[in-house]
Design a protein around this motif. Structure first.
Motif, mmCIF file in Angstrom:
data_model
loop_
_atom_site.group_PDB
_atom_site.id
_atom_site.type_symbol
_atom_site.label_atom_id
_atom_site.label_comp_id
_atom_site.label_asym_id
_atom_site.label_seq_id
_atom_site.Cartn_x
_atom_site.Cartn_y
_atom_site.Cartn_z
ATOM 1 N N MET A 293 0.851 -1.187 0.000
ATOM 2 C CA MET A 293 0.000 0.000 0.000
ATOM 3 C C MET A 293 0.888 1.238 0.000
ATOM 4 S SD MET A 293 -3.272 -0.913 2.306
ATOM 5 C CE MET A 293 -2.593 -1.854 3.638
ATOM 6 N N ARG A 294 0.923 1.913 -1.142
ATOM 7 C CA ARG A 294 1.795 3.079 -1.268
ATOM 8 C C ARG A 294 1.395 4.166 -0.301
ATOM 9 N NH1 ARG A 294 0.438 1.927 -5.791
ATOM 10 N NH2 ARG A 294 -0.804 3.705 -6.418
ATOM 11 N N GLN A 295 2.396 4.816 0.234
ATOM 12 C CA GLN A 295 2.206 5.937 1.147
ATOM 13 C C GLN A 295 1.352 5.555 2.344
ATOM 14 O OE1 GLN A 295 1.404 9.580 -0.928
ATOM 15 N NE2 GLN A 295 2.952 9.169 -2.452
ATOM 16 N N ALA A 296 1.392 4.254 2.704
ATOM 17 C CA ALA A 296 0.648 3.793 3.877
ATOM 18 C C ALA A 296 1.163 4.495 5.119
ATOM 19 C CB ALA A 296 0.782 2.276 4.018
ATOM 20 N N TYR B 14 4.706 7.517 11.832
ATOM 21 C CA TYR B 14 5.365 8.155 10.685
ATOM 22 C C TYR B 14 5.428 9.662 10.899
ATOM 23 C CZ TYR B 14 5.894 10.245 6.040
ATOM 24 O OH TYR B 14 6.313 11.015 4.979
ATOM 25 N N ARG C 66 8.753 12.153 11.118
ATOM 26 C CA ARG C 66 8.947 13.195 10.124
ATOM 27 C C ARG C 66 8.917 14.610 10.689
ATOM 28 N NH1 ARG C 66 7.313 13.325 5.140
ATOM 29 N NH2 ARG C 66 7.983 15.463 5.402
ATOM 30 N N MET D 176 10.547 16.104 3.495
ATOM 31 C CA MET D 176 10.327 14.820 2.817
ATOM 32 C C MET D 176 11.598 14.282 2.148
ATOM 33 S SD MET D 176 8.367 12.384 1.817
ATOM 34 C CE MET D 176 8.595 11.115 0.581
ATOM 35 N N ILE E 169 7.232 -1.577 0.456
ATOM 36 C CA ILE E 169 7.682 -0.696 -0.632
ATOM 37 C C ILE E 169 8.625 0.330 -0.032
ATOM 38 C CG2 ILE E 169 5.556 0.706 -0.538
ATOM 39 C CD1 ILE E 169 6.180 0.896 -3.767
ATOM 40 N N PRO F 259 4.853 20.279 0.855
ATOM 41 C CA PRO F 259 3.721 19.584 1.462
ATOM 42 C C PRO F 259 2.385 20.073 0.914
ATOM 43 C CG PRO F 259 5.289 20.257 3.163
ATOM 44 C CD PRO F 259 5.734 20.887 1.872
ATOM 45 N N GLY G 11 3.391 18.903 -3.874
ATOM 46 C CA GLY G 11 4.113 17.878 -4.612
ATOM 47 C C GLY G 11 5.459 18.423 -5.051
ATOM 48 N N PHE H 133 6.470 3.905 -11.952
ATOM 49 C CA PHE H 133 5.268 4.726 -11.816
ATOM 50 C C PHE H 133 5.192 5.720 -12.962
ATOM 51 C CE2 PHE H 133 5.768 3.350 -7.425
ATOM 52 C CZ PHE H 133 4.465 3.175 -7.006
ATOM 53 N N SER I 97 2.642 7.847 -13.406
ATOM 54 C CA SER I 97 1.394 8.315 -12.806
ATOM 55 C C SER I 97 0.562 9.176 -13.739
ATOM 56 C CB SER I 97 1.703 9.091 -11.533
ATOM 57 O OG SER I 97 2.485 8.288 -10.689
ATOM 58 N N TRP I 98 1.200 10.031 -14.530
ATOM 59 C CA TRP I 98 0.412 11.006 -15.309
ATOM 60 C C TRP I 98 0.252 10.627 -16.772
ATOM 61 C CZ3 TRP I 98 -1.254 11.713 -11.075
ATOM 62 C CH2 TRP I 98 -0.570 12.238 -9.988
ATOM 63 N N HIS J 61 -4.939 3.306 -5.794
ATOM 64 C CA HIS J 61 -3.946 4.376 -5.786
ATOM 65 C C HIS J 61 -3.421 4.441 -4.361
ATOM 66 C CE1 HIS J 61 -2.639 8.539 -7.485
ATOM 67 N NE2 HIS J 61 -1.681 7.638 -7.524
HETATM 68 O O1 CP3 Z 1 4.698 4.076 0.933
HETATM 69 C C1 CP3 Z 1 5.591 4.821 0.530
HETATM 70 O O2 CP3 Z 1 6.029 5.741 1.224
HETATM 71 C C2 CP3 Z 1 6.150 4.518 -0.818
HETATM 72 C C3 CP3 Z 1 7.045 5.520 -1.315
HETATM 73 C C4 CP3 Z 1 6.481 6.499 -2.324
HETATM 74 C C5 CP3 Z 1 6.379 7.891 -2.082
HETATM 75 N N1 CP3 Z 1 6.059 8.499 -3.267
HETATM 76 C C6 CP3 Z 1 6.610 8.562 -0.813
HETATM 77 C C7 CP3 Z 1 5.961 9.869 -0.590
HETATM 78 C C8 CP3 Z 1 6.162 6.271 -3.646
HETATM 79 C C9 CP3 Z 1 6.072 4.952 -4.375
HETATM 80 C C10 CP3 Z 1 5.914 7.541 -4.237
HETATM 81 C C11 CP3 Z 1 5.647 7.713 -5.667
HETATM 82 C C12 CP3 Z 1 5.295 9.042 -6.154
HETATM 83 N N2 CP3 Z 1 5.764 10.270 -5.785
HETATM 84 C C13 CP3 Z 1 4.440 9.225 -7.241
HETATM 85 C C14 CP3 Z 1 3.746 8.126 -7.967
HETATM 86 C C15 CP3 Z 1 2.518 7.809 -7.154
HETATM 87 C C16 CP3 Z 1 1.479 7.003 -7.828
HETATM 88 O O3 CP3 Z 1 0.849 6.269 -7.070
HETATM 89 O O4 CP3 Z 1 1.232 7.102 -9.003
HETATM 90 C C17 CP3 Z 1 4.337 10.611 -7.469
HETATM 91 C C18 CP3 Z 1 3.485 11.279 -8.521
HETATM 92 C C19 CP3 Z 1 5.193 11.267 -6.561
HETATM 93 C C20 CP3 Z 1 5.447 12.718 -6.394
HETATM 94 C C21 CP3 Z 1 4.910 13.163 -5.083
HETATM 95 N N3 CP3 Z 1 5.585 12.978 -3.886
HETATM 96 C C22 CP3 Z 1 3.642 13.713 -4.766
HETATM 97 C C23 CP3 Z 1 2.581 14.083 -5.788
HETATM 98 C C24 CP3 Z 1 3.575 13.879 -3.371
HETATM 99 C C25 CP3 Z 1 2.431 14.375 -2.526
HETATM 100 C C26 CP3 Z 1 2.642 15.770 -2.030
HETATM 101 C C27 CP3 Z 1 1.604 16.096 -0.944
HETATM 102 O O5 CP3 Z 1 2.009 16.472 0.140
HETATM 103 O O6 CP3 Z 1 0.400 15.971 -1.216
HETATM 104 C C28 CP3 Z 1 4.789 13.385 -2.851
HETATM 105 C C29 CP3 Z 1 5.157 13.347 -1.426
HETATM 106 C C30 CP3 Z 1 5.304 11.976 -0.868
HETATM 107 N N4 CP3 Z 1 5.974 10.952 -1.435
HETATM 108 C C31 CP3 Z 1 4.834 11.561 0.412
HETATM 109 C C32 CP3 Z 1 5.265 10.241 0.592
HETATM 110 C C33 CP3 Z 1 5.093 9.383 1.796
HETATM 111 C C34 CP3 Z 1 4.077 12.419 1.383
HETATM 112 C C35 CP3 Z 1 5.020 13.147 2.247
HETATM 113 C C36 CP3 Z 1 4.328 13.511 3.519
HETATM 114 O O7 CP3 Z 1 3.340 14.243 3.452
HETATM 115 O O8 CP3 Z 1 4.771 13.048 4.550
#
Ligand code: CP3
Length: 322
Positions: A1-4, A11, A15, A20, A47, A67, A70, A179, A181-182, A295
């Motif tokens: 689960m991404r970004q779980a 977490y 942080r 980040m 992951i 934050p 992105g 990924f 994504s877009w 997602h």
């Molecule tokens: O579980 C995990 O932590 C996996 C690691 C992971 C992150 N980003 C950590 C992250 C993965 C696989 C990604 C991929 C990623 N990053 C993508 C592809 C995602 C998909 O599902 O298609 C994209 C487009 C990005 C670029 C990115 N990074 C975005 C759009 C954001 C969100 C910004 C926001 O605050 O809304 C990030 C930040 C990010 N990457 C976070 C994490 C855990 C959030 C950071 C936080 O808020 O703590």
């Protein structure tokens, strides 16, 4: 689960006061944050905690993850001089990733670690737009208006993505995910002509490593058939395409990964359960199915619901042994 991890109080505590991308560049934090959801939920794979823009940052790009916004790039790419100035990949610049992966593999034991990278198109879209964009108008303008610059940019990014995946696999990652994504914002013709060859180059580059390769994009229902020809074992599917339909679009023998709508975890439990069963049922038509959310995990998701969901999936009979 991404970004779980984002949904977990442990977490957020780690942080506190750490940006980040700074967190992504410290092996101790990468290890701990990657392990947090595995400990909490008992998922079948981890992951890596990183980001798709991390290799660009590590190679010297002036970029940041803002934050709630992105990735944001200080000097967006507009011409061939900027493409030529992209640094070549240097594994020494991401040695903290190799160190973290090696540490994780020994901590995780039999739980596999998935490594990942951004696909050339999605990375290019950030570099050209300067940040997140809905329309990707500048990206498409460069693609169509300066095809030579576009090709040079995509070729450079493909090498960076492939080399970054190689670092992770050589350090012990058991599978990789690309990924894009877009990519879902592209017409099939544009995808096939200007994007697919470069993603295929990434997968071809790492074919010798012999690990399963996963390809994923958001809103890519109309592109699944083309994306599945990039040289991959698994196709990721977002929540919009039922897996029993996706199976007819991808290459024979390919497994599917997906695809419960990430927002459904806010629904009452009986809805979550019946929708999960529908995903599992549809997934049985594929030669293999990796269940995940269609997602990433939304930040205000209740960790207890995710824990219950993982337990529920584990209680269902697996169509494939092992
Ligand atoms: O579980 C995990 O932590 C996996 C690691 C992971 C992150 N980003 C950590 C992250 C993965 C696989 C990604 C991929 C990623 N990053 C993508 C592809 C995602 C998909 O599902 O298609 C994209 C487009 C990005 C670029 C990115 N990074 C975005 C759009 C954001 C969100 C910004 C926001 O605050 O809304 C990030 C930040 C990010 N990457 C976070 C994490 C855990 C959030 C950071 C936080 O808020 O703590």
């Amino acid at each position: 689960m991404r970004q779980a991890g984002r949904s977990l109080p442990e977490y957020r505590a780690l942080r506190q006061g750490v940006a980040m991308l700074d967190a992504c560049m410290r092996a101790d934090l990468i290890i701990e944050i990657t392990l947090q959801p595995v400990r909490r939920y008992g998922v079948d794979a981890a992951i890596l905690f990183s980001d798709i823009v991390l290799p660009l940052k590590a190679l010297g790009f002036d970029l940041d993850i803002v934050p709630g916004v992105g990735p944001v790039i200080a000097e967006p790419i507009t011409d061939s001089a900027a493409v030529a100035a992209i640094p070549t990949f240097d594994a020494a610049r991401v040695d903290f990733v190799a160190e973290a992966v090696a540490g994780l593999v020994s901590e995780l034991g039999s739980t596999p670690l998935i490594g990942f990278a951004g696909a050339p198109y999605t990375l290019a879209s950030y570099l050209i737009e300067g940040g997140p964009s809905k329309e990707h108008a500048k990206t498409k303008a460069l693609m169509h208006g300066a095809p030579d610059v576009w090709r040079a940019l995509m070729e450079r990014l493909a090498v960076i993505s492939a080399e970054f995946l190689r670092v992770q696999v050589e350090a012990g990652a058991a599978a990789v995910q690309l990924f894009d994504s877009w990519a879902g914002g592209l017409s099939p013709h544009d995808y096939r002509t200007h994007v697919l060859p470069h993603s295929a180059a990434v997968f071809a580059d790492i074919a010798d490593l012999g690990v399963p390769r996963i390809h994923f994009g958001v809103a890519t229902g109309e592109l699944l058939a083309d994306m599945s020809t990039a040289g991959v074992e698994v196709m990721g599917v977002d929540w919009r395409v039922p897996l029993d339909r996706a199976v007819d679009r991808v290459q024979p023998g390919q497994a599917l990964q997906g695809n419960l709508d990430s927002t459904l975890v806010f629904a009452p439990w009986d809805v979550i359960e019946s929708e999960t069963l529908r995903v599992l049922e549809a997934g049985r038509l594929a030669p293999g199915h990796i269940f995940n959310l269609g997602h990433g995990v939304l930040p205000d998701t209740d960790p207890d619901v995710l824990a219950r969901l993982v337990d529920f999936i584990h209680s269902q009979e697996s169509p494939v042994e092992g």
